[in-house]
Design a protein around this motif. Structure first.
Motif, short mmCIF file in Angstrom:
data_model
loop_
_atom_site.label_atom_id
_atom_site.label_comp_id
_atom_site.label_asym_id
_atom_site.label_seq_id
_atom_site.Cartn_x
_atom_site.Cartn_y
_atom_site.Cartn_z
N ASN A 20 0.80 -1.22 0.00
CA ASN A 20 0.00 0.00 0.00
C ASN A 20 0.84 1.27 0.00
O ASN A 20 0.31 2.36 -0.06
CB ASN A 20 -0.98 -0.02 1.18
N PHE A 61 1.60 1.25 -7.10
CA PHE A 61 1.55 0.54 -8.37
C PHE A 61 0.11 0.10 -8.58
O PHE A 61 -0.53 -0.37 -7.66
CB PHE A 61 2.42 -0.73 -8.35
N GLY A 62 -0.38 0.23 -9.80
CA GLY A 62 -1.74 -0.23 -10.07
C GLY A 62 -1.74 -1.70 -10.47
O GLY A 62 -0.83 -2.16 -11.15
N PHE A 63 -2.75 -2.43 -10.00
CA PHE A 63 -2.81 -3.86 -10.34
C PHE A 63 -4.18 -4.16 -10.93
O PHE A 63 -5.20 -3.81 -10.35
CB PHE A 63 -2.60 -4.71 -9.08
N PHE A 93 -11.89 4.82 -4.66
CA PHE A 93 -11.36 4.14 -3.48
C PHE A 93 -9.93 4.58 -3.13
O PHE A 93 -9.63 5.00 -2.02
CB PHE A 93 -11.41 2.63 -3.70
N GLY A 94 -9.04 4.48 -4.12
CA GLY A 94 -7.64 4.81 -3.88
C GLY A 94 -7.44 6.30 -3.62
O GLY A 94 -6.60 6.69 -2.80
N ARG A 142 -9.58 8.38 -2.20
CA ARG A 142 -10.06 8.74 -0.86
C ARG A 142 -8.98 8.41 0.18
O ARG A 142 -8.80 9.14 1.14
CB ARG A 142 -11.33 7.96 -0.52
N LEU A 143 -8.29 7.27 -0.04
CA LEU A 143 -7.24 6.91 0.91
C LEU A 143 -6.10 7.91 0.88
O LEU A 143 -5.33 8.02 1.82
CB LEU A 143 -6.70 5.51 0.59
N ARG A 144 -6.01 8.62 -0.23
CA ARG A 144 -4.93 9.60 -0.35
C ARG A 144 -5.36 10.97 0.11
O ARG A 144 -4.66 11.95 -0.09
CB ARG A 144 -4.44 9.64 -1.80
N ARG A 169 -9.77 2.14 -12.18
CA ARG A 169 -9.48 2.20 -10.76
C ARG A 169 -7.97 2.18 -10.51
O ARG A 169 -7.47 2.85 -9.60
CB ARG A 169 -10.14 1.01 -10.05
N ALA A 170 -7.27 1.42 -11.33
CA ALA A 170 -5.81 1.37 -11.18
C ALA A 170 -5.16 2.63 -11.75
O ALA A 170 -4.16 3.11 -11.23
CB ALA A 170 -5.27 0.13 -11.87
N ILE A 206 -5.13 6.46 -9.68
CA ILE A 206 -4.16 6.83 -8.64
C ILE A 206 -2.83 7.25 -9.26
O ILE A 206 -1.85 7.47 -8.56
CB ILE A 206 -3.92 5.67 -7.64
N GLU A 220 -5.30 -3.05 -1.21
CA GLU A 220 -3.93 -2.77 -0.79
C GLU A 220 -3.15 -2.07 -1.88
O GLU A 220 -2.43 -1.11 -1.65
CB GLU A 220 -3.22 -4.09 -0.45
N SER A 221 -3.30 -2.57 -3.12
CA SER A 221 -2.53 -1.99 -4.21
C SER A 221 -2.97 -0.56 -4.48
O SER A 221 -2.25 0.22 -5.06
CB SER A 221 -2.65 -2.84 -5.47
N LEU A 222 -4.19 -0.22 -4.05
CA LEU A 222 -4.66 1.16 -4.22
C LEU A 222 -4.23 2.03 -3.04
O LEU A 222 -4.61 3.19 -2.96
CB LEU A 222 -6.17 1.17 -4.36
N GLY A 223 -3.48 1.45 -2.12
CA GLY A 223 -2.91 2.26 -1.05
C GLY A 223 -3.53 2.04 0.32
O GLY A 223 -3.21 2.76 1.25
N ALA A 224 -4.42 1.04 0.45
CA ALA A 224 -5.08 0.86 1.74
C ALA A 224 -4.16 0.15 2.72
O ALA A 224 -3.55 -0.86 2.39
CB ALA A 224 -6.36 0.06 1.55
N SER A 225 -4.10 0.68 3.96
CA SER A 225 -3.36 0.00 5.02
C SER A 225 -4.21 -1.19 5.48
O SER A 225 -5.35 -1.35 5.05
CB SER A 225 -3.15 0.95 6.18
N LYS A 270 -12.89 -0.75 5.24
CA LYS A 270 -13.55 -0.33 4.00
C LYS A 270 -13.95 -1.49 3.11
O LYS A 270 -14.73 -1.31 2.18
CB LYS A 270 -12.62 0.61 3.21
#
Ligand SMILES: Nc1ncnc2c1ncn2[C@@H]1O[C@H](COP(=O)(O)OP(=O)(O)OP(=O)(O)O)[C@@H](O)[C@H]1O
Ligand SMILES: [Mg+2]
Lengths: 354, 273, 262
Positions: free
Chosen positions: A73, A77-79, A98-99, A101-103, A146-147, A150, B177-182, B189
């Motif tokens: 995390n 890298f996008g997967f 999703f990604g 918001r985490l940022r 989605r990938a 970010i 996780e790959s999108l940055g989630a801990s 979430k």
């Protein structure tokens, strides 16, 4: 300059090595595919790059920094997963956001970026829907969006198209290539499908049992495989293990059991040490044998063992003193099983591999 | 032909249940609405004026609510841990969970009498450590009932949640996780929202089960009545069948109400999927 | 690869200590040598195990429970197997309703169901206590039989039935020669789960007692009300051994997915 490097990586499951002394360097902005038979370690390599998996040995360098221990995390890298892995409890908009918001990105910025990426993947107007309400192709585009949103440093694809039907696969791969080139994202792409890999990649890595056998641009791989495995994998079905090899200025002379074959020396031919000749079934010439004919250089006489109708062409298995050959021939002329024929290997169609 | 075959297979079971379950239940409910002079809800009006009964109803609801909350708080993390284990360890942990579930509720409630009784394990331990100087009164209180009920229903919610959590694709967690989630973000979430259906079903089972449980309050509750022991007391000890029928009807009504509320809640929390 | 979270592991350990600890404690108390139930026991003896056999009502009620559970099981099978088969095999209007109907005895509060049985099956229908116990236990076993067998039929490939018919088997013959052998283990598992459910039942049996008649769990309740000695601990140990044995057989027969699926 390499954007990232896998250095002497080893990965083992239950004490069994899946990757061993694995090395790979990828340049910024390139799309590199990993291609190889099932179980050769493609997914493992990809998961290693993503950070889902820790190597037992070796290093992962990203922009010359040691990233080996950086958790998933924190990698950015996008997967893109084979089965999309969209969150079923979130709308398309929320899946893509999703990604972001985490940022901790502002609401208006999120909105802007999601809409923007939806446009890139041609899914405007779908943001309120849920994953279950989309077709396979649309789901995959959401997964890509989605990938992408970010702004990943590397984009990783694991057989993203294998759940789609044939037509959609072709459209989607064109789409993926377009997006990748437009945004200049460094991408690693895993697939089973040769045509798919060759058509969208800057470079293709052919893998076998956890090792990269050859890494070059698609055209070179197609024309000049370096190892027997690569040659076999991309369709050189006929191999001759020569006894002797003599190099001349502009040609190479090879012989097996007294039969002599000559091939043109070619500037692009990298492998100069191999003694195994490889040739595609389509490139062999076949003709009926005259009773009186004396077989000349690069030719050998034989007998048709099996004849199979393939639709556009016939495939023959031909028995010769130096082994069996598979030959494809347009259907204008056909030969019966048992018939005496002559095979000719054109001077510029055989490659030498290890 | 096929139709007749089908009815033949279903009919015996349907008839049996109708005669021996549906009819008795509906008659029980029905009789509460009639007296000598015809239709009436007087029985219910009297009931809800009765302080003693209201007290019992509220105690039962409170006990059920606490039990459900504690079961979720204990069960959710444990279920998550189990769902992440390897195949073998998970199977063993599931066996450890299912075993109490299959064990007689009499045995399980009895075991708590030994532990929380006046001369029980807990009191002895606390006394010998000098933390208290006279034994605590835990047994025969609502707290004792809650402890017993949590013990009774915790396996149920764990097993239900493990079932749901197992079905969350690991790729979804990896994607997050790959999108940055801990790890915490993945939990809050993705895992929690996707566990809502299991959580709702589990909560219904625990709440309704606690609301209607008999053995545990009968053994651990002492003089403290809950609605089920109240029903039994009226039916057997007092021979008040009309009162018992009204209590039974109220229990069914509350059960139905709770199930529909929770289902509604589930739909709201999770509009899709 | 594996997730290491010590806090969570410790938490889970404590949860299981809470679940299994009490069962362990009463097992230990069953070996008490003295007269009073306490933990830890003072001296070791098996006298409380012997005592079980000295209490006549335990022996009688045990026999009653076994008989009721077995007979009820048999009737529930006769009613449930055809129904489960029909519900898995065919698609028809009202299938979900019928399905819900068969599972409904689980949803009705047991203590209410027992009261309704007392009032109408024992009262109005005038069935003797034994018969009422038998009928009541059949009612509560039926949903378990249907659920477990349906779940074992859910991955059954019904095209083998057509294969048998095309080879000349009759419909009934097909069921017995092709379907039944393939769901044998499902049926056995259903029987064991339903048996435990019935054998351990209190909510219904508590209403159905008469002079000299009651089921084993009810007898245990009565005993606990009057004596607080380790006899019940000893019984608990025996019951737990039987339960564990049944559980392992069910696990062998059909895995644990039945319990986690809801
Ligand atoms: N979790 C695991 N445990 C044990 N072995 C594994 C695990 N994952 C993969 N392997 C083994 O590692 C090897 C490489 O697997 P990998 O998934 O990388 O193959 P792949 O090239 O992606 O194959 P495919 O084309 O079938 O997807 C295989 O032999 C596989 O059996
Ligand atoms: Mg793979």
């Amino acid at each position: 300059m390499a954007l990232f490097t896998l250095q002497d990586i080893s990965v083992a499951y239950n004490k069994q090595n899946i990757l061993k002394d694995f090395n790979l360097e990828i340049e910024k902005g390139k799309l590199v595919s990993l291609l190889g038979p099932s179980g050769c370690g493609k997914t493992t390599t990809l998961r290693l790059i993503a950070g889902f998996l820790q190597a037992n040995e070796g290093k992962f360098l990203f922009k010359d920094k040691d990233y080996t221990k950086v958790p998933v995390n924190k990698r950015n890298f996008g997967f893109v997963f084979q089965n999309y892995a969209l969150f079923p409890h979130l709308s398309i908009f929320d899946n893509i956001a999703f990604g972001l918001r985490l940022r901790k990105i502002s609401k208006s910025e999120i909105e802007k970026r999601v809409m923007n990426v939806l446009e890139i993947v041609n899914l405007k107007g779908f943001e309120k829907r849920y994953p279950q309400e989309l077709s396979g192709g649309q789901k995959q585009r959401v997964a890509i969006a989605r990938a992408l949103v970010i702004e990943p440093d590397i984009l990783l694809f694991d057989e993203p198209l294998s759940n789609l039907d044939a037509n959609l696969r072709v459209n989607m791969r064109v789409e993926i290539r377009r997006i990748q080139q437009e945004l200049g994202i460094t991408t690693v792409y895993v697939s089973h499908d040769q045509e798919e890999c060759f058509s969208i990649s800057d470079q293709v890595a052919i893998m076998n049992k956890g090792v990269i056998e050859q890494l070059s641009d698609p055209a070179s791989i197609y024309k000049y495989p370096e190892t027997k495995f690569v040659a076999d994998f991309i369709g050189f079905k006929n191999f001759i293990d020569f006894d002797k090899r003599v190099d001349h200025e502009d040609k190479i002379e090879l012989s097996k059991s007294g039969y002599v074959f000559v091939i043109q020396k070619d500037a692009q031919m990298i492998n100069l040490s191999g003694k195994i000749g490889a040739i595609r079934p389509d490139d062999l010439l076949i003709r009926a044998k005259d009773i009186s004919e004396v077989v000349s250089e690069n030719s050998i006489s034989g007998r048709v063992k099996v004849s199979t109708y393939l639709g556009r062409s016939f495939q023959y298995v031909v028995e010769t003193p130096i082994g069996d050959f598979t030959v494809n021939k347009e259907m204008t002329e056909s030969y019966r099983a048992g018939q005496e024929i002559v095979l000719e290997i054109p001077r510029n169609q055989m490659v030498l591999v290890d | 032909m096929k139709k007749r075959y089908l009815y033949l297979l279903l009919l015996p079971g349907v008839l049996f249940l109708t005669i021996f379950m549906i009819v008795p239940i509906f008659l029980t409910i029905g009789t509460t609405f009639f007296n000598e002079s015809g239709f009436t809800i007087q029985g219910y009006l009297d009931f809800f004026k009765d302080r003693y009964f209201i007290e019992i109803l509220l105690t039962t609801l409170r006990v059920s609510l606490f039990t459900t909350i504690i079961c979720i708080l204990l069960g959710f993390p444990a279920a998550y841990y189990i769902s992440k284990l390897g195949k073998r360890t998970k199977a063993i942990m599931l066996l450890f969970t299912i075993f109490p579930l299959l064990t007689s509720p009499v045995v399980r409630s009895f075991s708590w009498m030994v532990i929380i009784g006046k001369n029980g394990v807990i009191n002895k331990l606390l006394l010998s450590m000098g933390l208290i100087d006279k034994p605590l009164d835990i047994l025969y209180t609502p707290t004792a009932i809650i402890i017993g009920l949590v013990h009774l229903f915790l396996p149920l919610i764990i097993v239900t949640l493990v079932g749901v959590m197992e079905n969350i694709e690991t790729d979804l967690l990896k994607a997050a996780e790959s999108l940055g989630a801990s790890r915490l973000a993945v939990f809050s979430k993705v895992i929690i929202p996707l566990s809502v259906p299991g959580l709702v079903i589990g909560s219904i089972l625990v709440f309704v089960g606690s609301f209607t449980a008999y053995t545990t309050p009968a053994l651990l509750g002492g003089k403290q009545r809950v609605i089920s022991t109240f029903l039994y007391q009226n039916a057997i000890t007092l021979n008040e069948w009309q009162v018992a029928s009204i209590v039974a009807t109220i229990m069914i009504a509350v059960t139905v109400l709770i199930i529909s509320i929770m289902n509604g809640l589930a739909k709201k929390l999770n509009p899709k999927g | 690869m594996q997730e290491k979270n010590r806090g969570l592991a410790l938490f889970t350990f404590l949860v299981f200590l809470f679940l299994l600890g009490p069962l362990l404690i009463i097992s230990v108390t069953s070996f008490e040598g003295g007269n009073i139930l306490k933990f830890p026991p003072e001296e070791f003896s098996l006298r409380w195990y012997e005592n079980i056999f000295n209490v006549e009502m335990f022996l009688i009620s045990f026999k009653t429970s076994i008989l009721v559970s077995l007979a009820g099981n048999l009737l529930a099978l006769l009613l449930g197997v055809p129904a489960a088969y029909a519900l898995s095999r065919f698609d028809f209007k009202g299938k979900t309703i019928i399905n819900a109907f068969f599972v409904s005895p689980i949803l009705v509060p047991g203590i209410v169901l027992g009261f309704a049985f007392l009032r109408y099956i024992v009262g109005t229908y005038q069935l003797p206590i034994y018969a009422a116990l038998f009928v009541g236990h059949t009612v509560i076993m039926l949903p378990f039989i249907i659920r477990v067998i349906s779940s074992s039929l859910s991955n059954f490939d019904f095209s083998i039935e057509e294969a048998a018919e095309s080879l000349g088997a009759s419909k009934v013959g097909t069921f017995f020669t092709v379907v039944l052998p393939n769901i044998k283990s499902g049926i056995l598992a259903a029987v064991m789960i339903a048996f435990l459910e019935s054998f351990n039942n209190v909510d219904i049996s508590v209403y159905m007692t008469g002079p000299g008649v009651s089921t084993f769990p009810i007898q245990m309740l009565t005993y606990v009300e009057n004596y607080f000695d380790p006899t019940i601990s000893a019984i608990s140990v025996l019951l737990m051994i039987i339960t564990a044995f049944f559980m392992f057989i069910v696990e062998r027969l059909m895995g644990l997915s039945y319990f986690t699926k809801r």
